[in-house]
Design an enzyme around this catalytic site. Structure first.
Site, mmCIF file in Angstrom:
data_model
loop_
_atom_site.group_PDB
_atom_site.id
_atom_site.type_symbol
_atom_site.label_atom_id
_atom_site.label_comp_id
_atom_site.label_asym_id
_atom_site.label_seq_id
_atom_site.Cartn_x
_atom_site.Cartn_y
_atom_site.Cartn_z
ATOM 1 N N ASN A 488 31.826 50.457 43.881
ATOM 2 C CA ASN A 488 32.907 49.714 43.161
ATOM 3 C C ASN A 488 34.006 49.866 44.071
ATOM 4 O O ASN A 488 34.869 50.788 43.675
ATOM 5 C CB ASN A 488 32.836 50.379 41.689
ATOM 6 C CG ASN A 488 33.552 49.218 40.966
ATOM 7 O OD1 ASN A 488 34.449 48.590 41.450
ATOM 8 N ND2 ASN A 488 33.293 49.489 39.424
ATOM 9 N N ASP A 489 34.438 49.132 44.693
ATOM 10 C CA ASP A 489 35.678 48.996 45.623
ATOM 11 C C ASP A 489 36.910 49.107 44.632
ATOM 12 O O ASP A 489 38.043 49.266 45.153
ATOM 13 C CB ASP A 489 35.749 47.708 46.283
ATOM 14 C CG ASP A 489 35.188 47.734 47.465
ATOM 15 O OD1 ASP A 489 35.178 48.776 48.366
ATOM 16 O OD2 ASP A 489 34.659 46.973 48.118
ATOM 17 N N CYS A 490 36.638 48.828 43.411
ATOM 18 C CA CYS A 490 37.790 48.658 42.387
ATOM 19 C C CYS A 490 38.009 49.922 41.388
ATOM 20 O O CYS A 490 39.012 49.990 40.578
ATOM 21 C CB CYS A 490 37.553 47.331 41.586
ATOM 22 S SG CYS A 490 37.562 46.078 42.376
ATOM 23 N N GLN A 505 43.003 48.510 47.738
ATOM 24 C CA GLN A 505 42.120 49.071 48.966
ATOM 25 C C GLN A 505 42.823 50.042 49.911
ATOM 26 O O GLN A 505 41.857 50.731 50.684
ATOM 27 C CB GLN A 505 41.089 48.143 49.612
ATOM 28 C CG GLN A 505 39.914 48.116 48.838
ATOM 29 C CD GLN A 505 39.929 47.101 47.575
ATOM 30 O OE1 GLN A 505 40.411 45.914 47.770
ATOM 31 N NE2 GLN A 505 39.433 47.429 46.495
#
Ligand code: BGC
Ligand code: NOJ
Length: 815
Positions: A488-490, A505
């Protein structure tokens, strides 16, 4: 359901493996991809889109304007002027109402047909195998009873190669444009001076009666693609571009008797020359290679042959895994569209779609490894090369560049590394490759770190340090530290941003003193760790197997002890060591990722954890359109959590239905033997089911999965976004092919282990595997799981693995 929701824009044509769009005004451009290896194009149902060579950022051949008004502006356009009427076969850009319109998106080709006032114009678009060119075969047919005299204008707009600077550096760009015109070929040679050795061309295989290469002259400064002055007046200007915006337009006068038809082969090509062979005369590009390429594709017969080869290529690819279940909706996804989407995601990672501008992201480390799992059965040698390319962007400590550029294959410094799930995916991808091919030699390949010559170690060593990277980065609960983010890049637990100008990021990643741990990585580590252990045993590395087994066991214990919330697995611990995804939290009490990975890892199955977690997914995450990522959605920004809570409720990582991770839970269901639940989750996000029910609501292409469907907390639940380039493709494939239908490649053969809804009836899978060809018929007999007996070529075998042997085999499986 309102009337509007029932409107249909197209339908599947399974026999031709096409999706047929019958109304050009789709709720969003419905696109397709052309090209398989080097030269690629995106093409919408109105012929919008663009082409590039290898890299959508650094070698953009034609220009495209994202997020424009009107939508989908720019593409390869044919203008037909018939008396006072000007129209396009794909309706846009003139939008002249057509008497007939149809767009057929097929396997790496698109055919768009329009009819107006007794004339039919049909264009077949494709990129021939191994060629750096897009073919546009236009067939004009006079279906009226009078002779027709038509004026035909083609149109392409050149991009000045770097798609990023093309959109911003106008002080330079407006002075650099250069072209050459030779017969029916327009060459685009901007910057073909010292540094560039490539040019593009747009050719037609017939003499032309005029041309244009300067946009302003052709379109008119205050006109639009919908009414270019040259076309409206029926007069080309024969303009020669110097700077500004170079374009390519051919002008052809066509006379057609009643019933007569003519083909025109247009070719958009790309050429690279050697440094010492760049010019044929001062300032004149060397056109030798262009002439040769044109000569290969300058007639209907040659183009038809190239098209037939492309179709055969796809026949062969789609013959590798074929199912007959009697359920058309399932069969068409398994046999056609899901596999097709896997090829596309393998080719593009997340770089170029109508939601990915081609300039932002290259090839993702984790993304590409996952994509590979959907593709490896199709063309294993390409998957092999990809694994080496990906591994070459790893750092000596096992960390990885999060992305790399396809042109250079170099790690992308802007984003860097620090995403602590990344290393594990290399094992996921490599194991899938070896199981498919039996090619253990890949483990001995010498692979550098960060592409540095001299730093090479074996690929196996890369896998080892990948595993070690996780165990060397454990937090206070002995769970994996999350780093910048996990899948989950967030979920940016070390980021702390109050500044809207920062990217979540790439901004600060406080590692000092962090306690931010991820249960998603814990599950991922256990799943890939078990795979790694099995691999080590297989290649005789017993000690290494034992070492990692211990680490896996410890991780399992850590999850059971510190990762269980009572009814589901926790999601993470934040920087300060506070629980995320717990019943104790105010919002986002439960997240899907850890349920998916920890159930796939079967952590605590014996204590009922898996079953409880899966039940909780049904209870809290599931809705009409799939399972949301977290529940309840965040309603306010949480400084400690990062980007996730910056999204409005129900969208993207904040409780959107991330189709990508639904299959994780589905696989968890399959491993637990809960076939009914697995199937019902699967069908909810299966495009063919969505296509039938929600064409308008869903909005994006109904023949492929999209990354995100708005979740139950969103303003419009069920609305799709970010179509095409998503790990969903590979995960849907992996899920249905291996876990639902139960055909699992393994080191020593194919393992048969279906998990089906109890309503499933007999089905047959045709599977080519290495040098073998299996016809496997499964008789479920109402069972959701559990193979009773396997009979291979008339002889019962022990266990559930069909031992590998080359040749044709008939297999009967009784459940
Ligand atoms: C998106 C993520 C994506 C990330 C990568 C975020 O804004 O929500 O889905 O992975 O950007 O750049
Ligand atoms: C899309 C990214 O490409 C992928 O790498 C990531 O895992 C998901 N978004 C979730 O954030």
């Amino acid at each position: 359901m309102t009337m509007e929701q029932q409107k249909r824009y197209g339908h599947f044509d399974d026999q031709h493996r096409e999706y047929v769009i019958t109304d050009p005004q789709t709720p969003w451009p419905w696109i397709n991809y052309l090209g398989n290896e080097d030269f690629f194009s995106l093409i919408s149902n109105t012929a919008g889109g663009y082409s590039f060579y290898k890299d959508a950022k650094f070698r953009r051949i034609t220009r495209y304007r994202y997020n424009n008004v009107p939508m989908d502006n720019g593409g390869r356009y044919f203008y037909i002027k018939d008396g006072d009427t000007v129209w396009n076969p794909g309706w846009k850009p003139c939008k002249t109402p057509l008497d007939f319109y149809e767009c057929r998106h097929g396997m790496s080709y698109t055919r768009i047909t329009g009819r107006k006032n007794g004339v039919e114009a049909s264009v077949l678009f494709f990129v021939p195998l191994k060629k750096w060119a897009e073919v546009q075969k236009l067939t004009l047919k006079n279906e009226s009873s009078e002779t027709k005299t038509l004026k035909l204008f083609s149109f392409e707009e050149w991009c000045l190669w770097n798609a990023a600077t093309d959109m911003e550096n106008f002080q330079r760009n407006f002075s650099t444009g250069e072209v050459e015109i030779e017969g029916s070929t327009i060459y685009h040679k901007t910057e073909y001076r010292e540094r560039r050795n490539h040019y593009a061309f747009y050719h037609v295989n017939t003499p032309i009666q005029g041309f244009d290469t300067d946009r302003e002259t052709f379109v008119g400064l205050y006109n639009e693609f919908a009414d270019p002055q040259a076309v409206m007046e029926g007069k080309p200007r024969n303009s020669h571009a110097h700077g500004w915006s170079p374009i390519a337009s051919h002008y052809i006068e066509v006379t057609l008797k009643p019933g007569e038809s003519k083909d025109f082969v247009f070719l958009l090509g790309y050429i690279e020359n050697e440094q010492d062979e760049k010019f044929e005369a001062p300032q004149m590009i060397n056109k030798k290679k262009a002439h040769a390429l044109i000569a290969e594709l300058d007639s209907t017969a040659k183009v038809d042959k190239a098209f037939a080869e492309l179709c055969e290529y796809w026949d062969a690819l789609l013959n590798i895994y074929k199912v007959r279940t009697g359920n058309d909706k399932l069969d068409r996804m398994v046999n056609i569209w899901n596999q097709y989407q896997c090829m596309v995601t393998f080719n593009f990672s997340r770089s170029a779609s109508f939601f990915e501008s081609g300039v932002g992201r290259g090839m993702g480390f984790r993304d590409s490894n996952q994509d590979l799992v959907g593709f490896v059965h199709q063309i294993p040698p390409r998957a092999r090369q990809r694994i080496i390319d990906i591994a070459s962007t790893q750092f000596p400590d096992g960390g990885c560049y999060h992305q790399y550029q396809p042109l250079t294959k170099r790690g992308n410094n802007d984003i860097g590394g620090g995403f602590n799930d990344d290393p594990c995916w290399l094992i996921f991808g490599t194991v899938a490759y070896i199981k498919e091919t039996g090619d253990f030699s890949i483990l001995d390949e010498m692979v550098p770190f960060d592409n540095q010559p001299g730093s090479e170690v074996t690929l196996f060593e890369h896998l080892k340090i990948s595993m070690d990277h996780v165990i060397k980065n454990l937090g206070p609960h002995m769970l994996p530290l999350i780093g910048r983010a996990d899948w989950n890049d967030c979920l940016n637990l070390n980021c702390f941003s109050w500044d809207p100008n920062e990217s979540f990021q790439t901004t600060e990643n406080v590692s000092e003193g962090t306690k931010a741990e991820s249960l998603m990585i814990a599950g991922l580590f256990v799943v890939t760790g078990k795979d790694y252990v099995a691999l080590c045993k297989k290649i005789g590395k017993a000690e290494e197997a034992a070492r990692m087994q211990k680490a896996v066991d410890e991780m399992i214990e850590a999850v059971k002890k510190h990762g269980w919330d009572g009814e589901w697995y926790l999601r993470a611990y934040d920087f300060y060591g506070r629980k995320i995804g717990s019943n104790e939290c105010e919002e986002a009490k439960i997240f899907i990722e850890s349920q998916g990975w920890c159930t796939m890892a079967e952590i605590g199955a014996e204590d009922g954890m898996v079953a409880k977690s899966l039940d909780s997914c049904k209870k809290y995450l599931e809705c009409e359109h799939g399972m949301v990522l977290n529940n309840p959605a965040f309603t306010k920004y949480i400084y400690e959590y990062g980007e996730i809570s910056s999204y409005p409720e129900g969208y993207k990582e904040n409780a959107g239905i991330f189709c990508h991770n639904n299959p994780w839970v589905i696989i968890g269901e399959c491993l637990a033997g809960r076939g009914n639940d697995a199937w019902s989750h699967y069908a909810k996000i299966l495009p063919s089911y969505v296509e039938e029910k929600y064409q308008t609501l869903h909005k994006v292409e109904p023949y492929v999965n999209c990354q995100m469907v708005a979740g139950k907390d969103a303003y419009k639940p069920g609305e799709g976004k970010n179509s095409w380039l998503t790990g969903t493709a590979a995960w849907m494939w992996y899920t249905v092919s291996e876990f639902i239908l139960g055909i699992k490649p393994d080191y020593d053969g194919i393992r048969i282990d279906p998990c089906l809804p109890e309503t499933a009836t007999d089905y047959t899978v045709q599977r080519k595997f290495r040098e073998a060809d299996y016809e496997i018929t499964i008789h479920p007999n109402g069972a959701q799981k559990g193979v009773k007996q396997i009979v291979v070529d008339g002889k019962p075998i022990d266990g559930t693995v069909i031992p590998y042997s080359a040749g044709k085999h008939v297999v009967e499986v009784t459940m």
